[in-house]
Design a protein around this motif. Structure first.
Motif, PDB file in Angstrom:
ATOM      1  N   GLU A   1       3.398  36.288 -38.414  1.00  0.00           N
ATOM      2  CA  GLU A   1       3.298  37.615 -39.234  1.00  0.00           C
ATOM      3  C   GLU A   1       4.558  38.154 -39.517  1.00  0.00           C
TER       4      GLU A   1
ATOM      5  N   SER B   1      -0.164  47.375 -31.752  1.00  0.00           N
ATOM      6  CA  SER B   1      -1.546  47.057 -32.210  1.00  0.00           C
ATOM      7  C   SER B   1      -2.592  47.141 -30.829  1.00  0.00           C
TER       8      SER B   1
ATOM      9  N   ASP C   1      -3.897  50.531 -32.428  1.00  0.00           N
ATOM     10  CA  ASP C   1      -4.747  49.918 -33.182  1.00  0.00           C
ATOM     11  C   ASP C   1      -5.112  50.482 -34.529  1.00  0.00           C
ATOM     12  N   ARG C   2      -6.361  51.069 -34.772  1.00  0.00           N
ATOM     13  CA  ARG C   2      -6.850  51.658 -35.982  1.00  0.00           C
ATOM     14  C   ARG C   2      -6.478  53.264 -35.787  1.00  0.00           C
TER      15      ARG C   2
ATOM     16  N   GLU D   1      -1.075  50.816 -41.636  1.00  0.00           N
ATOM     17  CA  GLU D   1      -1.772  51.144 -43.018  1.00  0.00           C
ATOM     18  C   GLU D   1      -1.112  51.436 -44.129  1.00  0.00           C
TER      19      GLU D   1
ATOM     20  N   GLU E   1      -3.713  42.776 -44.973  1.00  0.00           N
ATOM     21  CA  GLU E   1      -3.479  43.876 -43.772  1.00  0.00           C
ATOM     22  C   GLU E   1      -2.376  43.327 -42.930  1.00  0.00           C
ATOM     23  N   LYS E   2      -1.955  44.335 -42.082  1.00  0.00           N
ATOM     24  CA  LYS E   2      -0.917  44.102 -41.269  1.00  0.00           C
ATOM     25  C   LYS E   2      -1.066  44.696 -39.894  1.00  0.00           C
ATOM     26  N   ARG E   3      -0.675  44.218 -38.607  1.00  0.00           N
ATOM     27  CA  ARG E   3      -0.960  45.270 -37.489  1.00  0.00           C
ATOM     28  C   ARG E   3      -0.272  46.309 -37.603  1.00  0.00           C
TER      29      ARG E   3
ATOM     30  N   HIS F   1      -5.905  37.510 -36.118  1.00  0.00           N
ATOM     31  CA  HIS F   1      -6.480  37.579 -37.423  1.00  0.00           C
ATOM     32  C   HIS F   1      -8.159  38.074 -37.026  1.00  0.00           C
TER      33      HIS F   1
ATOM     34  N   TRP G   1      -7.293  42.055 -37.673  1.00  0.00           N
ATOM     35  CA  TRP G   1      -6.638  42.575 -38.695  1.00  0.00           C
ATOM     36  C   TRP G   1      -6.804  41.347 -39.998  1.00  0.00           C
ATOM     37  N   ASP G   2      -7.061  41.916 -41.208  1.00  0.00           N
ATOM     38  CA  ASP G   2      -7.416  40.890 -42.151  1.00  0.00           C
ATOM     39  C   ASP G   2      -6.050  40.541 -43.073  1.00  0.00           C
ATOM     40  N   LEU G   3      -5.291  39.704 -42.153  1.00  0.00           N
ATOM     41  CA  LEU G   3      -4.023  39.220 -42.454  1.00  0.00           C
ATOM     42  C   LEU G   3      -4.146  38.655 -43.844  1.00  0.00           C
TER      43      LEU G   3
END
Ligand SMILES: [Zn+2]
Ligand SMILES: [Zn+2]
Length: 373
Positions: free
Chosen positions: A68, A213, A191-192, A260, A229-231, A220, A223-225
């Motif tokens: 990443e 994170s 996280d989110r 985000e 997306e990135k962490r 993966h 997060w939808d790398l």
């Protein structure tokens, strides 16, 4: 003929192996440019492995970080919560040593642990530990003191997690830890979840901004790398890419947080960072207008507004897409000026919970001359 056939088969095997090797070693390049005086390091100081309640082997965390484009990670397994302990019978240092002894490919690996108590005071990470085992104590204060005795950097994790409306509450226990010098930072992102109240705590109390994170699954899956997306990451402005320099930077509050497609941080570091990320590349002038090109060399988009300037008309809103240049025209009421200022208000770069970063871009005659060639 037989010999030739054998050579051809070998050739295709070599090509195939080379291809697979190249595929499995695809990693991101440098995510953010350095700023004058400091390296800009993208780090994640909170993650779990099978040695607590995570689902991956420690070496996987290092490989994920390399892929990443991260510069440094801390392995922070829980002290008090080890659901796989019947299988993972080693002590509290083992997950770090497995990760650090692997081939980290330039990723700095830092020893940490998560002190995991009910709120208040909640969960705390201690990183730059020498030995995690003394943190296994009955009272939370003894565990945090054991970390402090090793000169660890200690931060409050996910302060709004499982709180009403995910809003952090600052309890007496936090005042005590803060006043004893046992809390050095707070996760404003975990996280989110983003906690604007924690951002404000850090500004008010001079604590270090952290964003991590807290990943438990393979990255993966969280997060939808592949989808861009990135962490979340703690961006550290360090003199060098080393454990000592990262530690110095964290105690000195030289951080920002990426989450985000937003950056949260302090003006003295974000202004030079934006100046490095968004560079005026080309300026073409005629009698009444100037065409400006700005290139975004970072990994995410920046959205901004151009504040009104007397005698100039420019687009009100601009988006600088990652890895691309944005071109726009600045018109002058009178003749074109040799030097003018573009005041940009960044919408996704915040220096307080509701306050965007303000950057002044100076477009000079020199740039105009260079651009017009
Ligand atoms: Zn936790
Ligand atoms: Zn955790």
């Amino acid at each position: 003929m037989k010999r030739n056939g054998y050579i051809v088969v070998c050739f295709f095997i070599i090509i195939r192996v080379t291809f697979v090797f190249a595929q499995s070693n695809a990693g991101a390049g440098k995510l953010l440019p350095d700023i004058p005086g400091y390296r800009t390091l993208c780090c994640d100081f909170h993650m779990h492995t099978v040695f607590s309640d995570g689902s991956v082997w420690p070496t996987v965390r290092v490989e994920e970080a390399w892929q990443e484009g991260l510069d440094a990670i801390a392995i922070t397994d829980h002290i008090e919560y080890r659901p796989h302990k019947d299988d993972m019978t080693s002590d509290f240092n083992r997950s770090f040593s497995i990760a650090a002894d692997s081939r980290p490919n330039g990723v700095v690996v830092i020893k940490g642990s998560e002190i995991t108590r009910a709120m208040p005071p909640g969960h705390f990470n201690a990183i730059f530990l020498q030995d995690s085992n003394p943190l296994d104590t009955e009272l939370y204060m003894d565990a945090i003191q054991a970390a402090a005795d090793q000169s660890a950097f200690i931060f409050w994790n996910h302060p709004g997690w499982r709180q009403p409306d995910t809003k952090p509450i600052w309890y007496e226990e936090h005042t005590e830890l803060f006043e004893k010098g046992l809390m050095h930072g707070i996760e404003i992102v975990n996280d989110r979840e983003y906690y604007p109240e924690a951002f404000q705590y850090c500004l008010d109390k001079n604590l270090t901004l952290m964003g991590n994170s807290d990943v438990h699954s393979p990255i993966h899956m969280a997060w939808d790398l592949d989808g861009g997306e990135k962490r979340p990451m703690t961006v550290v402005f360090a003199r060098e890419k080393s454990i000592a320099s990262i530690k110095e930077a964290l105690f000195d509050r030289r951080t920002a947080v990426y989450f985000e497609k937003k950056l949260f941080g302090h003006e003295p570091f974000l202004v030079p960072l934006i100046n490095q990320c968004l560079q005026v590349k080309n300026v073409v002038a005629d009698e009444k207008s100037v065409f400006v090109e700005i290139y975004n060399c970072s990994f995410f988009d920046y959205k901004c507004m151009i504040k009104p300037v007397e005698g100039i008309s420019a687009p009100e809103k601009l988006t600088f897409y990652d890895g691309k240049k944005a071109g726009f025209t600045v018109k002058f009421t009178d003749e074109v000026k040799g030097r003018f200022v573009l005041p940009l208000l960044m919408e996704n770069v915040l220096i307080a919970p509701e306050k965007g970063l303000f950057v002044e871009y100076v477009v000079s005659a020199k740039t105009i001359m260079e651009g017009s060639h």
